[in-house]
Design a protein around this motif. Structure first.
Motif, short mmCIF file in Angstrom:
data_model
loop_
_atom_site.label_atom_id
_atom_site.label_comp_id
_atom_site.label_asym_id
_atom_site.label_seq_id
_atom_site.Cartn_x
_atom_site.Cartn_y
_atom_site.Cartn_z
N GLY A 1 -2.94 -16.16 28.82
CA GLY A 1 -2.36 -14.99 29.46
C GLY A 1 -1.02 -15.24 30.13
N LEU A 2 -0.24 -16.20 29.61
CA LEU A 2 1.08 -16.45 30.21
C LEU A 2 2.06 -15.36 29.79
CD1 LEU A 2 1.76 -20.26 29.69
CD2 LEU A 2 1.78 -19.04 31.86
N PRO A 3 2.91 -14.90 30.71
CA PRO A 3 3.89 -13.87 30.34
C PRO A 3 4.80 -14.34 29.21
CG PRO A 3 3.89 -14.25 32.71
CD PRO A 3 3.00 -15.28 32.12
N VAL A 4 5.11 -13.42 28.31
CA VAL A 4 6.09 -13.73 27.27
C VAL A 4 7.35 -12.95 27.63
CG1 VAL A 4 6.61 -13.66 24.82
CG2 VAL A 4 4.26 -13.95 25.57
N HIS A 5 8.45 -13.66 27.85
CA HIS A 5 9.66 -13.00 28.33
C HIS A 5 10.60 -12.60 27.20
CE1 HIS A 5 8.40 -13.81 32.33
NE2 HIS A 5 8.56 -15.12 32.24
N PHE A 6 10.88 -13.55 26.31
CA PHE A 6 11.90 -13.28 25.29
C PHE A 6 11.45 -13.76 23.94
CE2 PHE A 6 14.25 -13.99 29.27
CZ PHE A 6 14.95 -12.79 29.35
N ILE A 7 12.04 -13.18 22.91
CA ILE A 7 11.87 -13.73 21.57
C ILE A 7 13.24 -13.92 20.93
CG2 ILE A 7 9.59 -12.69 21.27
CD1 ILE A 7 10.83 -10.58 19.57
N GLY A 8 13.37 -14.99 20.16
CA GLY A 8 14.63 -15.29 19.48
C GLY A 8 14.51 -14.87 18.03
N VAL A 9 15.49 -14.07 17.59
CA VAL A 9 15.39 -13.53 16.23
C VAL A 9 16.62 -13.86 15.38
CG1 VAL A 9 13.78 -11.68 16.76
CG2 VAL A 9 16.22 -11.30 17.11
N GLY A 10 17.36 -14.88 15.76
CA GLY A 10 18.50 -15.22 14.93
C GLY A 10 19.40 -16.21 15.63
N GLU A 11 20.49 -16.56 15.00
CA GLU A 11 21.31 -17.64 15.52
C GLU A 11 22.47 -17.18 16.39
OE1 GLU A 11 21.17 -21.41 12.67
OE2 GLU A 11 21.97 -19.66 11.67
N SER A 12 22.81 -15.87 16.33
CA SER A 12 23.97 -15.47 17.11
C SER A 12 23.60 -15.16 18.56
CB SER A 12 24.67 -14.27 16.45
OG SER A 12 23.76 -13.22 16.33
N VAL A 13 24.63 -15.09 19.38
CA VAL A 13 24.47 -15.02 20.83
C VAL A 13 23.51 -13.92 21.29
CG1 VAL A 13 25.70 -14.59 22.98
CG2 VAL A 13 26.76 -15.95 21.20
N ASP A 14 23.60 -12.76 20.64
CA ASP A 14 22.78 -11.65 21.15
C ASP A 14 21.43 -11.53 20.45
OD1 ASP A 14 24.03 -11.09 18.86
OD2 ASP A 14 24.81 -9.12 19.43
N ASP A 15 21.02 -12.58 19.74
CA ASP A 15 19.73 -12.54 19.06
C ASP A 15 18.57 -12.98 19.94
OD1 ASP A 15 20.78 -11.58 16.74
OD2 ASP A 15 21.06 -13.55 15.82
N VAL B 1 8.96 -18.34 25.72
CA VAL B 1 9.99 -17.77 24.87
C VAL B 1 9.62 -18.21 23.45
CG1 VAL B 1 12.43 -17.75 24.26
CG2 VAL B 1 11.75 -17.98 26.65
N VAL B 2 9.57 -17.28 22.52
CA VAL B 2 9.26 -17.64 21.14
C VAL B 2 10.52 -17.51 20.31
CG1 VAL B 2 7.78 -17.20 19.16
CG2 VAL B 2 6.95 -16.76 21.46
N THR B 3 10.89 -18.59 19.61
CA THR B 3 12.15 -18.61 18.87
C THR B 3 11.91 -18.57 17.36
OG1 THR B 3 12.17 -21.01 18.74
CG2 THR B 3 13.20 -20.03 20.67
N LYS B 4 12.97 -18.35 16.63
CA LYS B 4 12.99 -18.44 15.17
C LYS B 4 12.07 -17.42 14.49
CE LYS B 4 13.71 -23.30 15.90
NZ LYS B 4 13.24 -24.65 15.63
N LEU B 5 11.95 -16.25 15.10
CA LEU B 5 11.13 -15.20 14.50
C LEU B 5 11.83 -14.51 13.33
CD1 LEU B 5 9.37 -13.72 17.61
CD2 LEU B 5 8.25 -14.45 15.53
N ASP B 6 13.04 -14.95 13.02
CA ASP B 6 13.75 -14.35 11.89
C ASP B 6 13.36 -15.01 10.57
OD1 ASP B 6 14.91 -16.59 13.06
OD2 ASP B 6 16.86 -16.21 12.17
N GLY B 7 12.49 -16.01 10.61
CA GLY B 7 12.06 -16.66 9.38
C GLY B 7 10.81 -16.01 8.82
N THR B 8 10.08 -16.75 7.99
CA THR B 8 8.86 -16.19 7.43
C THR B 8 7.70 -16.27 8.41
OG1 THR B 8 8.58 -18.33 6.35
CG2 THR B 8 9.35 -16.53 4.98
N ALA B 9 7.81 -17.13 9.40
CA ALA B 9 6.73 -17.23 10.37
C ALA B 9 6.85 -16.08 11.37
CB ALA B 9 6.82 -18.56 11.11
#
Lengths: 503, 305
Positions: free
Chosen positions: B271-285, B250-258
């Motif tokens: 080659g590990l599966p990537v399931h989710f990405i986090g793009v913000g602080e609210s529940v549905d991000d 899971v990759v988080t904090k993609l809402d920043g400059t990185a």
């Protein structure tokens, strides 16, 4: 941190050192590798580029080509430029202002602001004897304010009572009032983590800063950060004019490029580094020492300081006395092992020694770990006082009993005894010569005459390198280690290592 | 707001460095200097020297002789990145077991607790019965943080006092989730640096204890990575894979400059599966990972039509 960079740069520079004469092409080729090493260590591209350009410009100049040892000169230039990038002097937290002095902590989410706040508060309270108040301005992350309150309890520092529903600016006001009223010297404001593109939140931090007029605005940044480190540092600096950087997770195996990059693009000093999860794991950042460590030149000042901080002076004196008299028994050896573990164990010590950084990988493969110290202590602990005083009485049946008691194999016991014998022999032979306790021993071991604080010169490092086993060889060709104690009496522990045994 | 908007939300305010740089050199046609610049730009987005070299080599495969329109050039690079990422685009399927046990692991501050909170909300919204296990017993107030998430998402939570044995919490959580007949159990762990042997040993024990109750569990071990992390992420993946048997990322904090370029390097190597990405602080991000969208956002391209 920095180990990998150390290895890579060390390798490149070693090849240069071996040469009698350097052509411009040799230098360019080496600099290409330096550039790649920096990039792989997460040094940002622009900083790596500028660094390599500067070094190349100096290295192809007359000062190198005409020098007798051009390789050494290049190594020195790389070192000098590293120091230039990192800044030359240590810059601790500045509290020279009218109390309550406000310190504002800012940074991305998860960079370690709250933990660092707790660590700094503890340090100011204990070392500078300041009365500190901490306040969390993080109203966004669930339980962030509770986190600071819990930390406050752990380090016995007051935290501002939590009032539900207050915003960051209101909390700041209340914290400042409380600090004035309560006669606090320092008020630490732990802000919420924010991404730099969130203008609203960046403005909030600016508002807090305008209100609190903090004497220090510390950017807390993760040492594991990649190329984005420069963006983050620039954005925070542009909006908030940070006064310094606190680098966290320096105890990870990151390569520390973020430190170089952030210092280079903002010009702001790295003031403190977080080196562990415990609340006292916070250290001053000394750039020239770090640069030496990166180049595998060791951190002798750090070693001596660490020794001074952790070693029991009275015990050392007693041991030194015994060494002089030649009555160094197993209980004394145990004390020494103890003191070594206090100083960060073998790996900690080795990392600070000149020329040894390169050996670290081999050592890791060879099972030289800090468990060894523990096992050796266990062996001694399983002996009777009589046996410790007079190890000669240890015969097969006693050794079997000790083996059962300590969980160590009989061979391990034999190795320990042999090591002790060798150490005792060396000490006896030292009796006639100059005295000196363990520190002097350390000094000797490091190729320095005195336990002074200066860095060893290039020549001394060279001499030392000759004494040290060659790092490039295979462990099997590595016999120097097993009898190291006879050469370096200050370093027990290594004698128990079987160089052939791999992890 | 759509997922795409959130992912590129940061971009509109500060376009990705890679995108900016590529825009500058896009149309010059291939020469060694241009290729070196492209490689440098890729490196400066954390893609890593090795992967960057490979992508540039693929670009140089006879196709770069002509001049490109800016967006075509970016698309070309995006498609090379996408080739690496497409095989790791795998959603997390929790239907195979009940309770489906998810363990979140990672270094300190990568966003494990927040990610689990968001996951709890997501599964709850899908009508699943969620149980949370607060096995981060080290960080101050980590348990309180997860409790707040539990109450927000109507999930039940197993927690003990701070400082108690995390493996014990995991054990109780496993037992409770079975009793309650939960659909999914999300276990939070303390952040740990991968080079700390003792802490990694503790994690190993958590996994071992979980297996005592259900040999097939944990069914997913998610390594939570911060988008700002650099080359060290490769070492994190290796260590956590070895100790805890990581099954996905899971990759988080993609809402920043990185923009998480390191993911490309990780995918190329592991080659590990990537399931989710986090793009913000609210529940549905929290969003399902899409290789195509991610690649295009990385090089600074607009949403594909």
């Amino acid at each position: 941190m920095f180990e990998n960079l150390t290895g890579r740069l060390g390798g490149v520079l070693d090849r240069l050192r071996g040469r009698g004469a350097l052509t411009e092409r040799d230098v360019t080729e080496a600099m290409r590798e330096v550039r790649q090493a920096l990039l792989e260590a997460d040094v940002s591209l622009e900083v790596a580029r500028a660094f390599v350009e500067k070094v190349t410009a100096r290295a192809v100049g007359a000062e190198v080509i005409r020098s007798v040892t051009p390789g050494q000169m290049v190594a020195k230039i790389v070192h000098d430029e590293l120091v230039a990038v990192l800044g030359s002097d240590a810059k601790p937290i500045d509290l020279q202002a009218t109390p309550p002095v406000a310190i504002l902590m800012v940074g991305l989410q998860g960079s370690g602001k709250t933990t660092s706040t707790g660590k700094i508060a503890k340090r100011l309270k204990e070392r500078a004897k300041k009365k500190v108040l901490m306040a969390s301005l993080d109203t966004r992350r669930p339980a962030a304010q509770e986190q600071l309150a819990v930390l406050g309890k752990q380090v016995s520092v007051d935290t501002l009572p939590i009032v539900e529903g207050e915003n960051a600016v209101a909390i700041t006001k209340r914290a400042l009032n409380e600090a004035r009223r309560g006669g606090y010297d320092v008020v630490m404001l732990d802000s919420a983590g924010r991404v730099t593109v969130d203008e609203e939140l960046m403005q909030e931090a600016a508002d807090v800063a305008a209100l609190a007029k903090p004497h220090e605005i510390l950017l807390v940044a993760d040492a594991l950060t990649g190329q984005d480190a420069v963006n983050t540092a620039r954005a925070f600096d542009a909006k908030l004019a940070v006064t310094g950087i606190v680098l966290t997770r320096v105890d990870g195996d990151g390569r520390g490029g973020a430190a170089l990059s952030m210092r280079a693009v903002t010009g702001k000093p790295i003031k403190l580094i977080g080196t562990g999860e415990k609340l006292d794991a916070l250290e001053d950042f000394d750039p020239s020492r770090i640069a030496s460590r990166i180049l595998g030149m060791g951190d002798v000042v750090g070693l001596v300081e660490k020794a001074a901080e952790n070693l029991d002076a009275a015990k050392m004196q007693a041991t030194a006395e015994k060494m002089r008299k030649g009555s160094f028994d197993l209980s004394d050896l145990r004390d020494q092992l103890d003191q070594m573990s206090k100083m960060g164990g073998l790996s900690g010590l080795m990392g600070m020694m000149p020329g040894v950084a390169k050996m670290k990988n081999q050592m890791a493969n060879m099972n030289i770990d800090d468990g060894l110290l523990k096992r050796q202590k266990a062996i001694i602990d399983s002996m009777t006082p009589g046996e410790r005083r007079n190890p000669d009485i240890l015969k097969a049946s006693r050794k079997r009993r000790i083996s059962a008691g300590s969980g160590a194999k009989v061979e391990e016991i034999n190795r320990l005894l042999k090591m002790h014998r060798q150490m005792a022999d060396v000490m006896k032979s030292m009796r006639k010569g100059k005295g000196g306790g363990m520190l002097a021993g350390l000094g000797n071991m490091l190729g320095m005459g005195a336990p002074g604080g200066q860095m060893p010169s290039q020549e001394e490092i060279q001499k030392l390198a000759e004494k040290m086993p060659d790092a490039g060889k295979l462990p099997a060709q590595f016999p120097g280690l097993s009898n190291m104690p006879s050469k370096f009496p200050g370093l027990p522990g290594l004698g128990g290592v079987n160089p052939l045994k791999k992890k | 707001m759509s997922f795409w908007k959130r992912l590129t939300g940061g971009l509109s305010r500060s376009a990705s460095k890679l995108g900016e740089g590529l825009a500058k050199i896009g149309m010059r046609g291939a020469d060694p200097k241009t290729l070196q610049e492209v490689e440098d730009l890729l490196i400066s987005s954390d893609i890593g020297v090795e992967t960057a070299t490979r992508i540039v080599a693929a670009l140089n495969d006879g196709r770069l002789g002509e001049r490109y329109e800016e967006n075509d050039f970016k698309a070309l690079i995006a498609s090379e990145v996408e080739k690496v990422l497409s095989k790791v685009e795998q959603p997390l399927d929790i239907s195979s077991h009940k309770p489906f046990v998810v363990l979140a692991v990672g270094v300190n501050g990568s966003g494990k607790t927040t990610t689990l909170g968001k996951l709890a909300a997501k599964f709850h919204a899908e009508g699943k019965k969620v149980t949370l296990g607060a096995a981060d017993t080290f960080r101050a107030a980590a348990i309180e943080q997860l409790k707040l998430w539990a109450s927000r998402t109507n999930s039940s939570i197993i927690a003990k006092a701070q400082g108690s044995d995390p493996a014990g919490v995991a054990f109780d959580a496993m037992t409770k989730a079975r009793e309650e007949d939960a659909d999914v159990l999300l276990i939070d762990t303390a952040g740990r640096l991968q080079n700390k042997e003792a802490l990694m040993g503790e994690l190993e024990k958590i996994v071992r204890v979980i297996k005592k109750i259900d040999d097939s569990a944990p069914h997913a071990v998610l390594l939570v990575l911060d988008a700002t992390v650099g080359q060290n992420a490769l070492s994190q993946v290796e260590a956590f894979k070895q100790t805890a048997g990581v099954t996905g990322l899971v990759v988080t904090k993609l809402d920043g400059t990185a923009k998480g370029g390191i993911l490309v390097a990780i995918s190329a190597r592991h080659g590990l599966p990537v399931h989710f990405i986090g793009v913000g602080e609210s529940v549905d991000d929290l969003e399902t990972f899409s290789a195509k969208d991610f690649s295009r956002a990385l090089v600074g391209l607009d949403e594909s039509a």
